[in-house]
Write a protein that holds these residues in place. Structure first.
Motif, mmCIF file in Angstrom:
data_model
loop_
_atom_site.group_PDB
_atom_site.id
_atom_site.type_symbol
_atom_site.label_atom_id
_atom_site.label_comp_id
_atom_site.label_asym_id
_atom_site.label_seq_id
_atom_site.Cartn_x
_atom_site.Cartn_y
_atom_site.Cartn_z
ATOM 1 N N PRO A 124 0.833 -1.207 0.000
ATOM 2 C CA PRO A 124 0.000 0.000 0.000
ATOM 3 C C PRO A 124 0.865 1.253 0.000
ATOM 4 N N ALA A 125 0.469 2.226 -0.792
ATOM 5 C CA ALA A 125 1.197 3.486 -0.825
ATOM 6 C C ALA A 125 0.821 4.330 0.385
ATOM 7 N N PRO A 126 1.753 5.123 0.904
ATOM 8 C CA PRO A 126 1.407 6.017 2.014
ATOM 9 C C PRO A 126 0.299 6.982 1.618
ATOM 10 N N GLY A 127 -0.451 7.430 2.619
ATOM 11 C CA GLY A 127 -1.494 8.403 2.363
ATOM 12 C C GLY A 127 -0.925 9.738 1.911
ATOM 13 N N PRO A 128 -1.752 10.598 1.317
ATOM 14 C CA PRO A 128 -1.253 11.864 0.758
ATOM 15 C C PRO A 128 -0.637 12.791 1.794
ATOM 16 N N ASP A 129 -1.048 12.680 3.050
ATOM 17 C CA ASP A 129 -0.513 13.549 4.094
ATOM 18 C C ASP A 129 0.418 12.813 5.051
ATOM 19 N N GLU A 130 0.784 11.589 4.710
ATOM 20 C CA GLU A 130 1.599 10.764 5.610
ATOM 21 C C GLU A 130 3.081 10.962 5.305
ATOM 22 N N THR A 131 3.880 11.186 6.338
ATOM 23 C CA THR A 131 5.307 11.351 6.159
ATOM 24 C C THR A 131 6.059 10.529 7.198
ATOM 25 N N PHE A 132 7.321 10.237 6.869
ATOM 26 C CA PHE A 132 8.195 9.490 7.764
ATOM 27 C C PHE A 132 9.525 10.223 7.851
ATOM 28 N N ASP A 133 10.193 10.069 8.996
ATOM 29 C CA ASP A 133 11.482 10.728 9.191
ATOM 30 C C ASP A 133 12.638 9.941 8.569
ATOM 31 N N GLY A 134 12.464 8.643 8.402
ATOM 32 C CA GLY A 134 13.499 7.806 7.820
ATOM 33 C C GLY A 134 12.886 6.522 7.292
ATOM 34 N N LEU A 135 13.518 5.927 6.297
ATOM 35 C CA LEU A 135 12.999 4.729 5.640
ATOM 36 C C LEU A 135 14.121 3.718 5.461
ATOM 37 N N TYR A 136 13.831 2.459 5.810
ATOM 38 C CA TYR A 136 14.752 1.354 5.548
ATOM 39 C C TYR A 136 14.052 0.361 4.640
ATOM 40 N N VAL A 137 14.586 0.159 3.442
ATOM 41 C CA VAL A 137 14.056 -0.824 2.500
ATOM 42 C C VAL A 137 14.896 -2.085 2.638
ATOM 43 N N ARG A 138 14.392 -3.045 3.399
ATOM 44 C CA ARG A 138 15.116 -4.293 3.628
ATOM 45 C C ARG A 138 14.854 -5.308 2.535
ATOM 46 N N ALA A 139 13.635 -5.304 1.986
ATOM 47 C CA ALA A 139 13.278 -6.222 0.903
ATOM 48 C C ALA A 139 12.553 -5.422 -0.174
ATOM 49 N N PRO A 140 12.888 -5.638 -1.441
ATOM 50 C CA PRO A 140 12.327 -4.832 -2.525
ATOM 51 C C PRO A 140 10.945 -5.310 -2.955
ATOM 52 N N TYR A 141 9.983 -5.236 -2.058
ATOM 53 C CA TYR A 141 8.627 -5.638 -2.415
ATOM 54 C C TYR A 141 8.061 -4.705 -3.484
ATOM 55 N N PRO A 142 7.157 -5.204 -4.321
ATOM 56 C CA PRO A 142 6.536 -4.328 -5.327
ATOM 57 C C PRO A 142 5.874 -3.119 -4.671
#
Length: 287
Positions: A124-142
């Motif tokens: 699922p894509a984040p909502g239009p107003d949803e933000t995160f301070d940092g992101l870790y992509v451990r597995a390249p899911y679609p």
């Protein structure tokens, strides 16, 4: 505290403590969890997410779990560990079984049983107003790329990045996962995979020194001494510590030292996801 998003696997690992090191033709005894191959929380998203949560941050995980009783149990353990699992996707089919074979010195071998590649649904894509301070992509899911746009801070990804084409700021790789061409030019190989935004390629070697490359400079850091009980998940905790420090404004040299400290904590725990760990928050200027 910060809000982090971690994309990757959630699973129930089944640890087996071996009476001796693995060797071709050898005979060993094994001790299981609870005497019945019971499952403990693991998977890259859980390992990194729990470390961030134990440091007091909000850890949101996105992954894919089978719609079966094992998937239910894994989800319950993740929630009990303080992870926000509302974005976890359920798929049809059965959960995979993963054994963690742990040698007396704490090194482990991950053994997936009866592996069959499952078709993974898009995240699922984040909502239009949803933000995160940092992101870790451990597995390249679609669909992982859609979450990058919702991240206002650094993006760290695990190598090999597979289907994830970036963008990201830092790639973290175990040297054991790198071919000769990648080892010859780590930064160039990383940029070829995830694009020009990449600032650093970081190579780890278990409990040995860590090396970071930005195309011009080479930085090295050494983990502090630690008694290795179980090395499972230590690489994910390292990456989580790196992300945590970079999000707090650390330069790469300081972030590497902080990440090494988190990895050293992880290996002292008898766990996959570091449920009993206490991970320090990065504080600029702290010694």
């Amino acid at each position: 505290m910060a809000k982090f998003l971690v994309i990757g696997a959630l699973a129930l690992d089944r640890p087996v403590r071996l009476s001796g090191p693995l060797a071709s033709g050898g005979r060993l005894l094994g001790r299981t969890l609870e005497g019945a191959l019971a499952g403990r929380l693991g998977g890259g998203a859980a390992n990194a997410g729990v470390a961030l949560a134990r440091a007091g941050h909000e850890a949101v995980v996105i992954g894919v779990l089978a719609q079966d009783s094992e998937g239910d149990a894994c989800l319950a353990q993740a929630q009990a560990a303080g992870l926000d699992t509302r974005r976890v996707v359920r798929r049809e089919g059965a959960s995979r079984t993963t054994l963690i074979l742990i040698e007396p010195g704490g090194e482990r071998l991950v053994l997936g049983l009866d592996f069959e590649a499952a078709k993974l649904p898009s995240l699922p894509a984040p909502g239009p107003d949803e933000t995160f301070d940092g992101l870790y992509v451990r597995a390249p899911y679609p669909g992982a790329e859609a979450s990058v746009a919702a991240c206002r801070g650094p993006v760290v990804a695990h190598w090999p990045a597979g289907g994830f084409a970036g963008p990201c700021d830092v790639l973290v790789a175990s040297m054991d996962d790198c071919d000769a061409a990648t080892l010859a030019d780590p930064f160039g190989a990383g940029r070829a995979q995830v694009g020009e935004r990449l600032g650093w390629m970081v190579l780890t070697r278990g409990g040995h020194s860590v090396t970071a490359y930005d195309g011009k400079r080479v930085l090295r850091a050494t983990p502090p001494p630690a008694k290795v009980v179980d090395a499972t998940g230590a690489g994910d905790c390292f990456a989580a510590g790196l992300l945590e420090a970079l999000t707090a404004g650390a330069d790469m040299a300081s972030a590497l030292a902080h990440a090494c400290a988190w990895g050293a904590i992880a290996v002292t725990l008898d766990a996959s996801a570091p449920l009993g760990g206490r991970f320090p928050v990065f504080r600029p200027g702290a010694s």
